[in-house]
Scaffold this active site. Structure first.
Site, PDB file in Angstrom:
ATOM      1  N   LYS A  71      31.312   7.601  38.717  1.00  0.00           N
ATOM      2  CA  LYS A  71      32.318   8.351  39.482  1.00  0.00           C
ATOM      3  C   LYS A  71      31.866   8.391  40.938  1.00  0.00           C
ATOM      4  O   LYS A  71      30.727   8.782  41.225  1.00  0.00           O
ATOM      5  CB  LYS A  71      32.463   9.773  38.939  1.00  0.00           C
ATOM      6  CG  LYS A  71      33.340  10.686  39.780  1.00  0.00           C
ATOM      7  CD  LYS A  71      33.133  12.150  39.432  1.00  0.00           C
ATOM      8  CE  LYS A  71      31.733  12.620  39.648  1.00  0.00           C
ATOM      9  NZ  LYS A  71      31.339  12.708  41.095  1.00  0.00           N
TER      10      LYS A  71
ATOM     11  N   ASP B 139      32.548  17.828  36.088  1.00  0.00           N
ATOM     12  CA  ASP B 139      32.947  16.442  36.313  1.00  0.00           C
ATOM     13  C   ASP B 139      33.470  15.746  35.065  1.00  0.00           C
ATOM     14  O   ASP B 139      34.032  14.653  35.155  1.00  0.00           O
ATOM     15  CB  ASP B 139      31.759  15.625  36.846  1.00  0.00           C
ATOM     16  CG  ASP B 139      31.543  15.803  38.338  1.00  0.00           C
ATOM     17  OD1 ASP B 139      32.433  16.369  39.002  1.00  0.00           O
ATOM     18  OD2 ASP B 139      30.489  15.377  38.835  1.00  0.00           O
TER      19      ASP B 139
END
Length: 284
Positions: A9, A136
């Site tokens: 990410k 996340d």
């Protein structure tokens, strides 16, 4: 057996917009994925087990209860099924590096075990199960570009992104997220105003240059080599923008296309971890 990719990410910008009464910080960020991923394989078993391999697998060996196992148990509890699976994680992403490796692995576990156990819960339900495990993880469940707000759980569509290339570089220093937030000083940054789309990578880079990663200054204070990585990326031919991702220490360079990013990677010091390519495509 089922296999799931757990792509890195990358936060193209990250504004700290406020702080809740419970101490959690409120964020505004644009997350994308690629160009390197961990891989998780899941297979039937009589109990729950996790094996680690890959270049960074040994780093996690000392953790008796990492996010992958916690995600598996959370999914089993939510679905009312026994937590039984043999899992093998190939760890290619550095640990504590600002690119959501542990979160991506946990999200891969949720997707893979949802398939293995025949649950069919769907993306929204998996994201809801993921939220208590880490801020996340919900965005990593879908592994597609998204705007992250709140503490990370409030997801909305990203602008339409043009083709581009990313070069990731990490100097080999772990930066724990709590320490970076603790070192942060100053006020808060308003949420960004984003367009519906960018016509090309250069236009996207110009717009992102007006934004920032609010965790970059405290990360550099704790780990000065981050500034060295950023300077090296900015000096590369074709680099349109260089910025730290998440809480660091991984930084990225944005390029016009994947080929330009790959061509620039060997120009960085060989002692650093480096990966280059295009954006991750779900299912690709």
């Amino acid at each position: 057996m089922f296999s799931e990719s757990a792509p890195a990410k990358v936060n193209l910008y990250l504004h700290v917009t406020g702080r809740r009464e419970d101490g959690y910080h409120l964020l505004d960020s644009l997350a994308v994925f690629g160009p390197v991923a961990d891989a998780l394989r899941v297979a039937p078993a009589d109990d729950l087990a996790l094996a680690l391999e890959g270049p960074f697998g040994a780093t996690l060996a000392a953790e008796p209860d990492n996010l992958v196992l916690r995600a598996a148990r959370a999914l089993a509890a939510a679905a009312g099924v026994p937590a039984r699976a043999a899992m093998v994680l190939t760890k290619r992403l550095p640990v504590a590096s600002g690119i959501g490796g542990g979160s991506a692995d946990a999200a891969a576990a949720l997707r893979g075990l949802d398939r293995l156990w025949g649950l069919g819960l769907g993306e929204a339900r998996l994201a809801a199960i993921a939220a208590p495990l880490g801020a996340d993880i919900p965005v990593c469940v879908a592994s597609r570009p998204a705007r992250m707000q709140g503490v990370g759980e409030a997801l909305s569509a990203a602008p339409a992104l043009p083709p581009c290339g990313l070069l990731l570089a990490n100097p080999g220093v772990a930066l724990p997220t709590p320490a970076v937030f603790k070192a942060r000083a100053g006020g808060f940054t308003p949420p960004a105003a984003l367009p519906a789309a960018w016509p090309d990578a250069a236009a996207m880079a110009r717009a992102l240059a007006a934004l920032r990663n609010d965790l970059e200054p405290p990360a550099i204070a704790l780990c000065p080599v981050v500034a060295e990585v950023l300077a090296a990326l900015r000096a590369l031919p074709g680099c349109l923008l260089a910025r730290m991702s998440g809480s660091g220490a991984t930084c990225f360079g944005l390029f016009a296309d994947a080929a330009a990013a790959r061509a620039a990677a060997p120009l960085l010091p060989g002692r650093w971890w480096r990966e280059a390519g295009g954006l991750y495509e779900t299912g690709g």
